[in-house]
Design an enzyme around this catalytic site. Structure first.
Site, PDB file in Angstrom:
ATOM      1  N   GLU A 122       0.838  -1.193   0.000  1.00  0.00           N
ATOM      2  CA  GLU A 122       0.000   0.000   0.000  1.00  0.00           C
ATOM      3  C   GLU A 122       0.881   1.254   0.000  1.00  0.00           C
ATOM      4  O   GLU A 122       1.658   1.480   0.912  1.00  0.00           O
ATOM      5  CB  GLU A 122      -0.879  -0.026   1.255  1.00  0.00           C
ATOM      6  CG  GLU A 122      -1.640   1.240   1.513  1.00  0.00           C
ATOM      7  CD  GLU A 122      -2.418   1.161   2.833  1.00  0.00           C
ATOM      8  OE1 GLU A 122      -2.351   0.124   3.518  1.00  0.00           O
ATOM      9  OE2 GLU A 122      -3.092   2.151   3.166  1.00  0.00           O
ATOM     10  N   ASP A 162      -7.892   2.030   6.396  1.00  0.00           N
ATOM     11  CA  ASP A 162      -7.596   2.102   4.973  1.00  0.00           C
ATOM     12  C   ASP A 162      -6.926   0.823   4.486  1.00  0.00           C
ATOM     13  O   ASP A 162      -7.246   0.299   3.419  1.00  0.00           O
ATOM     14  CB  ASP A 162      -6.663   3.291   4.682  1.00  0.00           C
ATOM     15  CG  ASP A 162      -7.456   4.547   4.370  1.00  0.00           C
ATOM     16  OD1 ASP A 162      -8.695   4.424   4.219  1.00  0.00           O
ATOM     17  OD2 ASP A 162      -6.839   5.625   4.290  1.00  0.00           O
ATOM     18  N   ASP A 193      -1.136  -1.290   5.665  1.00  0.00           N
ATOM     19  CA  ASP A 193      -1.083  -0.748   7.019  1.00  0.00           C
ATOM     20  C   ASP A 193      -2.125  -1.431   7.899  1.00  0.00           C
ATOM     21  O   ASP A 193      -3.147  -1.882   7.413  1.00  0.00           O
ATOM     22  CB  ASP A 193      -1.414   0.757   6.999  1.00  0.00           C
ATOM     23  CG  ASP A 193      -0.329   1.557   6.296  1.00  0.00           C
ATOM     24  OD1 ASP A 193       0.792   1.026   6.179  1.00  0.00           O
ATOM     25  OD2 ASP A 193      -0.606   2.690   5.862  1.00  0.00           O
ATOM     26  N   ASP A 233      -4.469  -0.359   9.599  1.00  0.00           N
ATOM     27  CA  ASP A 233      -5.536   0.589   9.940  1.00  0.00           C
ATOM     28  C   ASP A 233      -6.728   0.383   9.001  1.00  0.00           C
ATOM     29  O   ASP A 233      -6.733  -0.550   8.202  1.00  0.00           O
ATOM     30  CB  ASP A 233      -5.014   2.038   9.854  1.00  0.00           C
ATOM     31  CG  ASP A 233      -4.505   2.370   8.445  1.00  0.00           C
ATOM     32  OD1 ASP A 233      -4.742   1.568   7.511  1.00  0.00           O
ATOM     33  OD2 ASP A 233      -3.865   3.421   8.285  1.00  0.00           O
TER      34      ASP A 233
END
Ligand code: 0RA
Length: 637
Positions: free
Chosen positions: A427, A504, A500, A502
């Site tokens: 990402e 997203d 990541d 998180d």
């Protein structure tokens, strides 16, 4: 020999039998993990459902109790309560005597509607406690077992009742099962399937701990099943439903096309799911392909120069459930887990029943026929265009384009062994940069992804073809796409999604998983798709760091770690330097990867369509209802 001797002898044999189950539970229930634990429930429930199949009773209730035990109740005839020829009560025999061989030895298969009470003794052998209460002949009888099938209290009549039925409660043996917690969701999913397959059956499930309850009852079994699968898709017509029988084999099929592009065929034989398909599925597929081709030719919708529809053309957007009843003498199963029907007669019979009914349906429903044929024609055109592009690529024409698409994005591995090589999908450009610097250049390739990936649940083959990001990915893997995909051609033994930790990152993961699920499913089936598992925290001791993967682990660490340190929380991969990223997340010696697998095709299909499909409301509902549903227990298995 005196009668008592015989009784003792058979008692010893029985205890030895149950001991064998306890010694090698895997032989009887497959495993001792969560799957095996739930297998105990299916064994007991199937006995109750068999009673319904035979025409006695219509209700099966399942109660998950606070003490970890589970109760299964039916309103069938009740287990016979008389004396067995051995001198023991019939319930004692049913719940302590093993029936010939383990089911798993015989090939994981059982025919519902067959032997009564099979499996009850296996469950007893693997339980701390078991309690059987029987309502029959105006009386209530009870027998209790403990410690893997020892009689704690022999059959006693304890009251009177006009009801009939059997109530079995058991507490799994926590010394055998690693995790003794039943899952409400798992039980509901399987019970709903049973309710779909047996119209009229009422199943109720309740969880005493959480207060959750569910009820499944369908009057139009297979039709309701397909409606349920397509619930969140836009259907093109009402469910088509037909049945027939030949040579003692009964076939029932329900099918419906939707606006989606996925194919979803489920099959069952004698109420058991054939996870790997087999002759009946082959027959069904041949039948629909022939029906559409014949119809289209007769109506001049396909001209001679157009050629014919491929199987894949007429299956785009199709959901179908196939259910067969096959007499035991004709049953044949194949494959490692016996999930594939072999019976050759099933192929020709399913094919001819499908062809005749579908052809007739198309004649009678011109508008629907035209809609489906238009869809198949689009698929055919896209397929032919893709083939031309492939041929051009093979002839060298597309090579430049491919190199151009990949240049500046993909950092290739220098080694040439595709089996060992790994492709990291990363990402963002900054993490991509760290990964390119930190990687093992010989075996690890890096492809940074920019921004969000296309949601493939809503995309056609044409949309995919036009999407640059997915094109790059497809070229990098180099094994084709869609029906053309072959994992053997993959440039990489492992494809690893690295995002990541998180929201997203989770979103990008889901989007990529949807793409792989829809367009490169064999990659998942071959066990080649992984998710990287970067740490959430580092404990910084100044001279060195320790990495921690989860919040729970951090709490543990804090309790046991002495000395002074700073806790660092990684918000993204980009916060790690190249060496750190390699050591914690990419180095095969120290990383932990999550292998992506599909354990239940129907469920995966449902989840992908609910989570990624057109309709927003079901997605909201699903997420609200399943607060514990996360990537963890879904894709990350
Ligand atoms: C043996 C014979 C009969 C019924 C059953 C077993 C039976 C077993 C289970 C297990 C759970 N629920 C059940 N219900 C019935 C038939 C007895 C007769 O002919 O009446």
């Amino acid at each position: 020999m005196a009668k008592t001797d015989k009784y003792d002898e058979s008692s010893i044999k029985i205890l030895e039998g149950l001991e064998a189950v306890r010694k090698r539970p895997g032989m009887y229930i497959g495993s001792t993990d969560k799957r095996g634990l739930h297998h105990l429930v299916w064994e007991i429930v199937d006995n109750s459902i068999d009673e319904v199949i035979n025409g006695y009773g219509n209700i099966v209730k399942i109660l998950m109790r606070k003490d970890g035990s589970i109760t299964v109740a039916d309103n069938g005839r009740g287990v016979p309560t008389g004396k067995h020829e051995s001198g023991k009560s019939t319930p004692e025999v049913i719940y302590t005597v093993l029936h010939a061989g383990g089911k798993f030895e015989e090939g994981n298969y059982k025919v519902s509607g067959g032997l009564h009470g099979v499996g009850g003794s296996v469950v007893n052998a693997l339980s701390k406690k078991m309690d059987v209460t029987i309502y029959r002949d105006g009386k209530i009888a009870n027998i209790r077992f403990c410690d893997g099938g020892k009689v704690e209290s022999p059959l006693k009549f304890i009251g009177e009742s006009k009801k009939t039925g059997t109530v079995v409660t058991f507490l799994p043996d926590y010394e055998i099962f690693k995790n003794c917690e039943f899952s409400f969701t798992t039980i509901c999913e399987r019970m709903q399937e049973s309710a779909f397959l047996l119209s009229g059956l009422i199943v109720e499930v309740a969880d005493e701990k959480t207060g959750r309850e569910a009820k499944f009852h369908y009057e139009n079994g297979l039709i309701n099943f397909v409606e349920y699968i397509n619930e969140n898709k836009k259907a093109l017509h009402k469910v088509i439903n037909f049945s027939g029988q030949k040579e003692g084999i009964e076939v029932e099929i329900a099918m419906q096309y939707s606006e989606s592009y996925s194919e979803n065929i489920l099959s069952f034989v004698n109420n058991v799911k054939t996870v790997d398909g087999g002759s009946h599925e082959v027959g069904f597929k041949t039948g629909i392909t022939k029906a559409f081709n014949d119809y289209a030719k007769e109506k001049n919708l396909l001209k001679a120069k157009d050629g014919t529809f491929d199987g894949s053309d007429v299956r785009e957007g199709l959901s179908a459930v196939i259910n067969l009843r096959i007499p035991e003498k004709l049953l044949q199963f194949e494959g490692q887990t016996k999930g594939k029907l072999g019976t050759p007669e099933a192929r020709s019979i399913t094919e001819s029943i499908t062809y005749e009914h579908l052809k007739f349906f198309l004649e009678e429903n011109k508008e629907i026929a035209l809609t489906i044929i238009e869809k198949a024609s689009k698929s055919k055109l896209a397929r032919e265009a893709a083939r031309k592009a492939r041929e051009a690529a093979r002839a060298g024409k597309g090579k430049d384009k491919k190199e151009k698409v990949l240049s500046g994005k993909l950092a290739k591995a220098t080694g040439k062994d595709a089996k060992i090589n790994e492709l990291f999908l990363v990402e963002g450009d900054s993490a991509g940069g760290s990964a390119k610097t930190g990687r093992n250049r010989e075996t690890q390739a890096i492809l940074p992804l920019r921004g969000k990936v296309l949601n493939c649940e809503k995309a056609s083959s044409n949309d995919i073809n036009a999407n640059e990001e997915l094109n790059t990915l497809t070229y990098a893997i180099g094994a084709g796409i869609g029906s053309d995909f072959d994992p053997k051609d993959s440039n990489y033994g492992k494809v690893i999604i690295m995002t990541d930790a998180d929201d997203d990152g989770a979103h990008i993961q889901i989007l990529l998983l949807t793409f792989f699920y829809r367009f490169m499913r064999p990659l998942i089936e071959a066990g080649m798709l992984y998710i990287a598992n970067p740490p959430l925290y580092a404990l910084d001791f100044g001279k060195y760091k320790e990495y921690v993967a989860t919040d729970e682990e951090l709490e543990e660490k804090k309790k046991t770690t002495k000395g002074s340190y700073k806790v660092q929380r990684f918000k993204g991969l980009g916060e790690m330097d190249a060496d750190e990223l390699y050591e914690t997340t990419m180095n095969p010696e120290t990383r932990s990867l999550i292998k992506v697998s599909i354990t239940d095709a129907a469920l995966a299909e449902k989840r992908v369509s609910v989570l990624m499909g057109d309709k927003v409301e079901p997605r909201k509902e699903w997420i609200e209802e399943n607060v514990d549903f996360s990537l963890e227990d879904n894709f990350r298995r």
